[in-house]
Design a protein around this motif. Sequence first.
Motif, PDB file in Angstrom:
ATOM      1  N   ARG A  94       0.857  -1.181   0.000  1.00 53.16           N
ATOM      2  CA  ARG A  94       0.000   0.000   0.000  1.00 53.16           C
ATOM      3  C   ARG A  94       0.895   1.235   0.000  1.00 53.16           C
ATOM      4  NH1 ARG A  94      -5.294  -1.963   2.759  1.00 53.16           N
ATOM      5  NH2 ARG A  94      -6.059   0.009   1.957  1.00 53.16           N
ATOM      6  N   LYS A  95       0.347   2.348  -0.472  1.00 51.78           N
ATOM      7  CA  LYS A  95       1.138   3.574  -0.579  1.00 51.78           C
ATOM      8  C   LYS A  95       1.677   4.028   0.769  1.00 51.78           C
ATOM      9  CE  LYS A  95      -0.662   5.688  -4.808  1.00 51.78           C
ATOM     10  NZ  LYS A  95      -1.401   6.822  -5.392  1.00 51.78           N
ATOM     11  N   TYR A  96       0.853   3.890   1.831  1.00 48.98           N
ATOM     12  CA  TYR A  96       1.283   4.415   3.126  1.00 48.98           C
ATOM     13  C   TYR A  96       2.517   3.696   3.650  1.00 48.98           C
ATOM     14  CZ  TYR A  96      -0.577   0.576   6.041  1.00 48.98           C
ATOM     15  OH  TYR A  96      -0.800  -0.630   6.660  1.00 48.98           O
ATOM     16  N   LYS A  97       2.815   2.531   3.104  1.00 52.12           N
ATOM     17  CA  LYS A  97       3.991   1.784   3.543  1.00 52.12           C
ATOM     18  C   LYS A  97       5.274   2.258   2.865  1.00 52.12           C
ATOM     19  CE  LYS A  97       1.753  -2.378   5.239  1.00 52.12           C
ATOM     20  NZ  LYS A  97       1.792  -3.855   5.298  1.00 52.12           N
ATOM     21  N   GLY A  98       5.179   3.331   2.101  1.00 55.35           N
ATOM     22  CA  GLY A  98       6.379   3.914   1.495  1.00 55.35           C
ATOM     23  C   GLY A  98       6.867   3.188   0.258  1.00 55.35           C
ATOM     24  N   VAL A  99       6.023   2.373  -0.362  1.00 53.39           N
ATOM     25  CA  VAL A  99       6.461   1.590  -1.526  1.00 53.39           C
ATOM     26  C   VAL A  99       6.801   2.497  -2.706  1.00 53.39           C
ATOM     27  CG1 VAL A  99       5.818  -0.249  -3.129  1.00 53.39           C
ATOM     28  CG2 VAL A  99       5.092  -0.373  -0.758  1.00 53.39           C
ATOM     29  N   LYS A 100       6.027   3.548  -2.892  1.00 54.83           N
ATOM     30  CA  LYS A 100       6.311   4.471  -4.005  1.00 54.83           C
ATOM     31  C   LYS A 100       7.679   5.126  -3.817  1.00 54.83           C
ATOM     32  CE  LYS A 100       3.981   7.989  -6.803  1.00 54.83           C
ATOM     33  NZ  LYS A 100       5.113   8.885  -7.067  1.00 54.83           N
ATOM     34  N   GLN A 101       7.955   5.556  -2.600  1.00 55.09           N
ATOM     35  CA  GLN A 101       9.249   6.162  -2.303  1.00 55.09           C
ATOM     36  C   GLN A 101      10.379   5.149  -2.508  1.00 55.09           C
ATOM     37  OE1 GLN A 101       9.841   7.146   1.810  1.00 55.09           O
ATOM     38  NE2 GLN A 101      11.674   8.369   1.438  1.00 55.09           N
ATOM     39  N   LEU A 102      10.137   3.906  -2.119  1.00 58.20           N
ATOM     40  CA  LEU A 102      11.143   2.856  -2.281  1.00 58.20           C
ATOM     41  C   LEU A 102      11.451   2.637  -3.758  1.00 58.20           C
ATOM     42  CD1 LEU A 102      12.925   0.503  -1.406  1.00 58.20           C
ATOM     43  CD2 LEU A 102      10.861  -0.904  -1.195  1.00 58.20           C
ATOM     44  N   ILE A 103      10.429   2.540  -4.579  1.00 54.11           N
ATOM     45  CA  ILE A 103      10.648   2.316  -6.012  1.00 54.11           C
ATOM     46  C   ILE A 103      11.420   3.477  -6.630  1.00 54.11           C
ATOM     47  CG2 ILE A 103       9.485   2.120  -8.251  1.00 54.11           C
ATOM     48  CD1 ILE A 103       7.224   0.628  -6.772  1.00 54.11           C
ATOM     49  N   ILE A 152      11.421  -6.663  -9.304  1.00 57.00           N
ATOM     50  CA  ILE A 152      10.595  -7.861  -9.440  1.00 57.00           C
ATOM     51  C   ILE A 152       9.381  -7.705  -8.531  1.00 57.00           C
ATOM     52  CG2 ILE A 152      10.482 -10.352  -9.068  1.00 57.00           C
ATOM     53  CD1 ILE A 152      13.572 -10.337  -9.511  1.00 57.00           C
ATOM     54  N   LEU A 153       8.197  -7.842  -9.091  1.00 64.18           N
ATOM     55  CA  LEU A 153       6.954  -7.696  -8.332  1.00 64.18           C
ATOM     56  C   LEU A 153       6.207  -9.016  -8.305  1.00 64.18           C
ATOM     57  CD1 LEU A 153       4.782  -5.920  -6.923  1.00 64.18           C
ATOM     58  CD2 LEU A 153       3.873  -5.426  -9.215  1.00 64.18           C
ATOM     59  N   LYS A 154       5.863  -9.479  -7.110  1.00 68.56           N
ATOM     60  CA  LYS A 154       5.041 -10.672  -6.944  1.00 68.56           C
ATOM     61  C   LYS A 154       3.786 -10.277  -6.187  1.00 68.56           C
ATOM     62  CE  LYS A 154       7.819 -13.657  -8.896  1.00 68.56           C
ATOM     63  NZ  LYS A 154       7.441 -14.351 -10.138  1.00 68.56           N
ATOM     64  N   ASN A 155       2.695 -10.161  -6.922  1.00 66.59           N
ATOM     65  CA  ASN A 155       1.439  -9.690  -6.341  1.00 66.59           C
ATOM     66  C   ASN A 155       0.592 -10.870  -5.884  1.00 66.59           C
ATOM     67  OD1 ASN A 155      -0.943  -8.415  -5.654  1.00 66.59           O
ATOM     68  ND2 ASN A 155      -1.542  -7.971  -7.767  1.00 66.59           N
ATOM     69  N   ARG A 156       0.894 -11.384  -4.711  1.00 62.89           N
ATOM     70  CA  ARG A 156       0.097 -12.474  -4.136  1.00 62.89           C
ATOM     71  C   ARG A 156       0.516 -12.690  -2.688  1.00 62.89           C
ATOM     72  NH1 ARG A 156       3.381 -17.022  -4.147  1.00 62.89           N
ATOM     73  NH2 ARG A 156       5.103 -17.010  -5.632  1.00 62.89           N
ATOM     74  N   VAL A 201      -3.273  -4.052  -2.739  1.00 61.55           N
ATOM     75  CA  VAL A 201      -4.672  -3.652  -2.614  1.00 61.55           C
ATOM     76  C   VAL A 201      -5.180  -3.307  -4.010  1.00 61.55           C
ATOM     77  CG1 VAL A 201      -6.239  -1.957  -1.610  1.00 61.55           C
ATOM     78  CG2 VAL A 201      -4.289  -2.781  -0.294  1.00 61.55           C
ATOM     79  N   PRO A 202      -6.307  -3.894  -4.451  1.00 62.00           N
ATOM     80  CA  PRO A 202      -6.783  -3.702  -5.834  1.00 62.00           C
ATOM     81  C   PRO A 202      -6.816  -2.256  -6.302  1.00 62.00           C
ATOM     82  CG  PRO A 202      -8.098  -5.375  -4.749  1.00 62.00           C
ATOM     83  CD  PRO A 202      -7.181  -4.821  -3.695  1.00 62.00           C
ATOM     84  N   SER A 203      -7.208  -1.341  -5.428  1.00 61.33           N
ATOM     85  CA  SER A 203      -7.322   0.066  -5.832  1.00 61.33           C
ATOM     86  C   SER A 203      -5.962   0.689  -6.147  1.00 61.33           C
ATOM     87  CB  SER A 203      -8.004   0.876  -4.730  1.00 61.33           C
ATOM     88  OG  SER A 203      -7.248   0.831  -3.534  1.00 61.33           O
ATOM     89  N   GLU A 204      -4.885   0.029  -5.745  1.00 59.45           N
ATOM     90  CA  GLU A 204      -3.551   0.595  -5.947  1.00 59.45           C
ATOM     91  C   GLU A 204      -2.708  -0.220  -6.932  1.00 59.45           C
ATOM     92  OE1 GLU A 204      -1.662   1.379  -2.210  1.00 59.45           O
ATOM     93  OE2 GLU A 204      -3.401   2.404  -1.384  1.00 59.45           O
ATOM     94  N   GLU A 205      -3.317  -1.224  -7.544  1.00 62.04           N
ATOM     95  CA  GLU A 205      -2.561  -2.122  -8.410  1.00 62.04           C
ATOM     96  C   GLU A 205      -2.027  -1.423  -9.657  1.00 62.04           C
ATOM     97  OE1 GLU A 205      -3.056  -6.541 -10.445  1.00 62.04           O
ATOM     98  OE2 GLU A 205      -4.574  -5.765  -9.070  1.00 62.04           O
ATOM     99  N   GLU A 206      -2.825  -0.538 -10.227  1.00 64.61           N
ATOM    100  CA  GLU A 206      -2.435   0.086 -11.487  1.00 64.61           C
ATOM    101  C   GLU A 206      -1.182   0.937 -11.356  1.00 64.61           C
ATOM    102  OE1 GLU A 206      -4.276   2.936 -15.054  1.00 64.61           O
ATOM    103  OE2 GLU A 206      -5.521   2.342 -13.341  1.00 64.61           O
ATOM    104  N   TRP A 207      -1.142   1.792 -10.324  1.00 56.01           N
ATOM    105  CA  TRP A 207       0.001   2.687 -10.206  1.00 56.01           C
ATOM    106  C   TRP A 207       1.294   1.940  -9.920  1.00 56.01           C
ATOM    107  CZ3 TRP A 207       3.272   3.031  -6.106  1.00 56.01           C
ATOM    108  CH2 TRP A 207       2.821   2.582  -4.862  1.00 56.01           C
ATOM    109  N   ILE A 208       1.224   0.910  -9.064  1.00 55.70           N
ATOM    110  CA  ILE A 208       2.468   0.211  -8.737  1.00 55.70           C
ATOM    111  C   ILE A 208       2.957  -0.628  -9.916  1.00 55.70           C
ATOM    112  CG2 ILE A 208       1.428  -1.863  -7.705  1.00 55.70           C
ATOM    113  CD1 ILE A 208       3.721  -1.789  -5.676  1.00 55.70           C
ATOM    114  N   THR A 209       2.032  -1.211 -10.667  1.00 59.21           N
ATOM    115  CA  THR A 209       2.426  -1.974 -11.855  1.00 59.21           C
ATOM    116  C   THR A 209       3.106  -1.070 -12.866  1.00 59.21           C
ATOM    117  OG1 THR A 209       0.563  -3.499 -11.528  1.00 59.21           O
ATOM    118  CG2 THR A 209       1.602  -3.489 -13.700  1.00 59.21           C
ATOM    119  N   ASN A 210       2.566   0.129 -13.044  1.00 63.50           N
ATOM    120  CA  ASN A 210       3.176   1.090 -13.971  1.00 63.50           C
ATOM    121  C   ASN A 210       4.551   1.536 -13.495  1.00 63.50           C
ATOM    122  OD1 ASN A 210       0.913   1.002 -15.605  1.00 63.50           O
ATOM    123  ND2 ASN A 210      -0.044   2.806 -14.695  1.00 63.50           N
ATOM    124  N   GLU A 211       4.702   1.767 -12.196  1.00 62.53           N
ATOM    125  CA  GLU A 211       5.987   2.207 -11.658  1.00 62.53           C
ATOM    126  C   GLU A 211       7.044   1.121 -11.781  1.00 62.53           C
ATOM    127  OE1 GLU A 211       7.015   5.241 -10.304  1.00 62.53           O
ATOM    128  OE2 GLU A 211       5.153   5.877 -11.258  1.00 62.53           O
TER     129      GLU A 211
END
Length: 361
Positions: free
Chosen positions: A203-212, A250-254, A232-242
């Motif tokens: 999720r964004k609040y966990k700092g994943v965007k900053q990490l990427i 490497i992203l493992k969404n599960r 979280v489904p609502s945030e899947e699009e932005w992280i996949t694009n990033e």
Amino acid sequence: MKRSRKKVIFLPQWNQQNPYQDCLASALEEKGFSITLDNYPKHSLVFSATADKHPDAGVIHIHWIAPIFNRLYFSKNRFKSEARFLIYALYMLIDIQLAKRKGVKIAWTIHNLINHESKNPRMELKYRRLLAKQADILCFHSKEAQELVYHEYDLSPRKPFTITQHACYQPSVPDSSVGEESIREAYGIGPGKFVYLFFGQIRKYKGVKQLIESFRALKGQDFQLVIAGHIVPSEEEWITNEVAKDPRIILKNRFLQDEELGRLIKSSDIVVLPYARTLSSGSALLAISYGKPLILPESGKVIGVPGQRGAIYFGDDYTLANALDDASRADLESQGAFNLELSKELTWEKMTDPLPAHYLR
């Protein structure tokens, strides 16, 4: 029916994907307590109704309040929101007093200053301040967390509290037939790569965007970042694009089962948990239990562990990008060894030592 302080109700029941409550309950039961996990009733007086539902219980131990706070309706009109809040606040005061008159003691482990994705942080802070003042005992997982909450909630230093350092989770024993090279290969990690790992719900609040963004600033092909967990489904699009902007990520969404997660942690070089706001972190403690060093924000020092000997901390002047860059040259072996020894001290038995006395008081 006479109430017993040795019969405790945990609210709410959030043990489906987080073993915290089950581990805590088991340790308390070893000390002669009976623990029941339950959910908040669909009632305006949740604590009084819980007391009625469990007529022999002497303690209601709150863990998270999101399910009850999220019931509050907040209008876009600030005046209407304030008015509704005053009504709910009055209900809460009446509710707790009724529960106490029925012989129930209220304990509250405060895991966060406010919920990470609160719809109304200002109102929630007011609600939490009020609830904290009404509770009989407040529980924290570090001295740093206790001091921060007392300051932010404007609590009297005479308010009773207990500090029980969060225990480490028992690491899963990976299948010995599956080596580190195999798990790296399964995740597409190249041979000899320096691996940063983020795991848990994404999720964004966990700092994943900053990490990427910070990882993408690293130069060279010897680094790889693995992000593993459920998005979280609502945030899947932005992280996949990033993630698509850097082939080294490497992203493992599960959801990862314990054994697979254990192998992945062991196969990484360092675990990065850039949480923006938290008072404790089960993920950090799990990484520690595998003897892995950590990269944490300065605000993460509120967790109380592992300190400078087991983690690299970043902030405004020393950024996450700096920490990622320096990690590959740090003495990670000694940091990991320190964390592994620390994990042996942080047991659930030790964590529950102070609680029985406070329950029974």
